[in-house]
Structures are given as structure tokens and as C-alpha cells.
Design a protein around this motif. Structure first.
Motif, PDB file in Angstrom:
ATOM      1  N   ASN A   1      33.800  -1.917  -2.641  1.00 19.91           N
ATOM      2  CA  ASN A   1      34.716  -3.038  -2.497  1.00 19.91           C
ATOM      3  C   ASN A   1      33.946  -4.227  -1.936  1.00 19.91           C
ATOM      4  N   VAL A   2      33.272  -4.928  -2.848  1.00 17.79           N
ATOM      5  CA  VAL A   2      32.456  -6.052  -2.420  1.00 17.79           C
ATOM      6  C   VAL A   2      33.326  -7.306  -2.329  1.00 17.79           C
ATOM      7  N   LYS A   3      33.370  -7.860  -1.142  1.00 16.10           N
ATOM      8  CA  LYS A   3      34.184  -9.044  -0.926  1.00 16.10           C
ATOM      9  C   LYS A   3      33.299 -10.282  -1.025  1.00 16.10           C
ATOM     10  N   ILE A   4      33.573 -11.115  -2.003  1.00 16.71           N
ATOM     11  CA  ILE A   4      32.817 -12.342  -2.193  1.00 16.71           C
ATOM     12  C   ILE A   4      33.703 -13.520  -1.820  1.00 16.71           C
ATOM     13  N   MET A   5      33.234 -14.307  -0.874  1.00 12.92           N
ATOM     14  CA  MET A   5      34.014 -15.447  -0.410  1.00 12.92           C
ATOM     15  C   MET A   5      33.795 -16.638  -1.345  1.00 12.92           C
ATOM     16  N   PRO A   6      34.857 -17.194  -1.911  1.00 18.40           N
ATOM     17  CA  PRO A   6      34.725 -18.374  -2.776  1.00 18.40           C
ATOM     18  C   PRO A   6      34.049 -19.520  -2.034  1.00 18.40           C
ATOM     19  N   ALA A   7      33.369 -20.385  -2.787  1.00 17.46           N
ATOM     20  CA  ALA A   7      32.615 -21.491  -2.180  1.00 17.46           C
ATOM     21  C   ALA A   7      33.502 -22.366  -1.297  1.00 17.46           C
TER      22      ALA A   7
ATOM     23  N   SER B   1      35.219 -24.043   4.292  1.00 16.27           N
ATOM     24  CA  SER B   1      36.307 -24.059   5.278  1.00 16.27           C
ATOM     25  C   SER B   1      35.960 -23.208   6.485  1.00 16.27           C
ATOM     26  N   PHE B   2      35.326 -22.057   6.230  1.00 11.99           N
ATOM     27  CA  PHE B   2      34.943 -21.149   7.304  1.00 11.99           C
ATOM     28  C   PHE B   2      33.948 -21.820   8.247  1.00 11.99           C
ATOM     29  N   PHE B   3      32.967 -22.514   7.680  1.00  9.00           N
ATOM     30  CA  PHE B   3      31.979 -23.206   8.514  1.00  9.00           C
ATOM     31  C   PHE B   3      32.627 -24.281   9.384  1.00  9.00           C
TER      32      PHE B   3
END
Length: 202
Positions: free
Chosen positions: A62-68, A73-75
């Protein structure tokens, strides 16, 4: 004979998984060799060694890839948190090296600010002015490497470095701290989306 072994495996091993099947073949081969040492048979005629092993079915990960967009937003979310709690700049630096400098988490936890070289004169087009040395005792492949630091990473690292309290870049408790940050960001993102949706409906 090899044909006898194959018939046995077809009859008994039809529903065996790859690991169990291959273990059975290995046990059979070893047993034959033990018998050969006792002069009951010939080691060179071991029929078990002619049997092909089954390929293991790779586990679904279950590889979770965070959209660009979510990465950006996370940063900014972490930067806002860091402006209120300066210790969080350590996590911001960790994220910058992981996302934008291609350094593994297990390597970053050993990296030092003093290993970052700045104001390097680019020798080729698009070469960055910063780079970091990851020594062999930190690196997974046991090879010292020099990673270029992208402009995105430089931006965040320069900000984080202003608030460093020691040479080690990240906190000793980075795992727990990042886990809390990610959980807080997910909650923040969910709330933000709900508020936008409510605003659109009204």
C-alpha cells in the motif's frame, strides 16, 4: 526419478504456496544427499535438484503517494507550525532533504549541518550551488555519496538552519514527531476541504 518426484508434487503439492513448495523441494534434495553420503544412492542423480522452484507472488504494498499539491500544502503547513514552535524546523529540514534531495530517511537521521557545502560553483547547466555528503556509514549501500540539493530544498533548509540548535539536522525523536505532524496535517486538510465545500454550497 525426476518423473516420480514431479508426480508426487503434483499429487501432494497442488495447493501449496510457493514458500512451502520450495521448502519441500529443498528438504527432498537435502534428504537425498544425506542418503548419498551413506552410499544408498548417487548424489549426482539427485532428482530433486531437477525440480524448478515456484516464484513467490509479490505482496501488494500500500504505497501512499502524496500529490504535488498536497506536498506544497504540507510544507507550508509545517512552516506555519514551526513559526510558533521553532523545534519543528527540524522536521521541515528532514522533509526538504527527503522530498527534494533524494536522501533516505534512515540516512537523514544521521546527517549534519556541517556536511552541507554551500556556494559551490556550478560546472554544468542546472547544477545547484548546495550539496551534502552522505558518508558510507550512513548510507544503505555502504558507499559515500554526494547529493545535490535542489533549489526547493535550499529554500527550506536555509529557513530551518536559522533555528538550528546543534549540528545534527533532525530530532532524535523524529519518527514520533513526524507521525504527529502528518496526523495533524490530515486533520487540517480534511477540515479545510469541508469548510470550502460548505462555503461553496452556501
Amino acid at each position: 526419478t525426476t518423473d516420480d518426484v514431479k508426480k508426487y508434487l503434483v499429487k501432494r503439492g497442488e495447493n501449496w504456496g510457493a514458500v512451502h513448495y520450495n521448502s519441500h523441494v529443498n528438504y527432498g534434495a537435502r534428504f537425498w544427499n544425506v542418503c548419498a553420503k551413506l552410499k544408498y544412492c548417487s548424489e549426482s542423480l539427485n532428482p530433486w535438484e531437477q525440480i524448478s522452484k515456484r516464484k513467490k507472488t509479490p505482496r501488494r504494498q500500500n504505497v501512499k503517494i502524496m500529490p504535488a499539491g498536497d506536498v506544497a500544502s504540507f510544507f507550508w503547513y509545517v512552516e506555519r507550525r514551526a513559526s510558533k514552535d521553532k523545534r519543528i524546523y527540524q522536521e521541515l529540514a528532514l522533509m526538504a532533504l527527503n522530498f527534494f534531495a533524494g536522501i533516505r530517511i534512515e540516512e537523514i537521521e544521521k546527517c549534519l549541518w556541517s556536511e552541507i557545502q554551500k556556494n559551490i560553483k556550478p560546472k554544468v547547466k542546472d547544477e545547484t550551488k548546495w550539496r551534502i555528503t552522505v558518508w558510507s556509514d550512513m548510507e544503505k549501500t555502504s558507499r559515500t555519496k554526494i547529493n545535490p540539493i535542489s533549489e526547493n530544498a535550499i529554500f527550506w533548509l536555509a529557513e530551518a538552519e536559522k533555528f538550528k540548535t546543534r549540528d545534527k539536522i533532525v530530532s532524535d525523536q523524529w519518527k514520533q514527531r513526524m507521525k504527529r505532524l502528518r496526523a495533524a496535517f490530515r486533520k487540517y486538510s480534511t477540515t479545510t476541504r469541508k469548510n470550502k465545500k460548505t462555503g461553496e454550497e452556501t
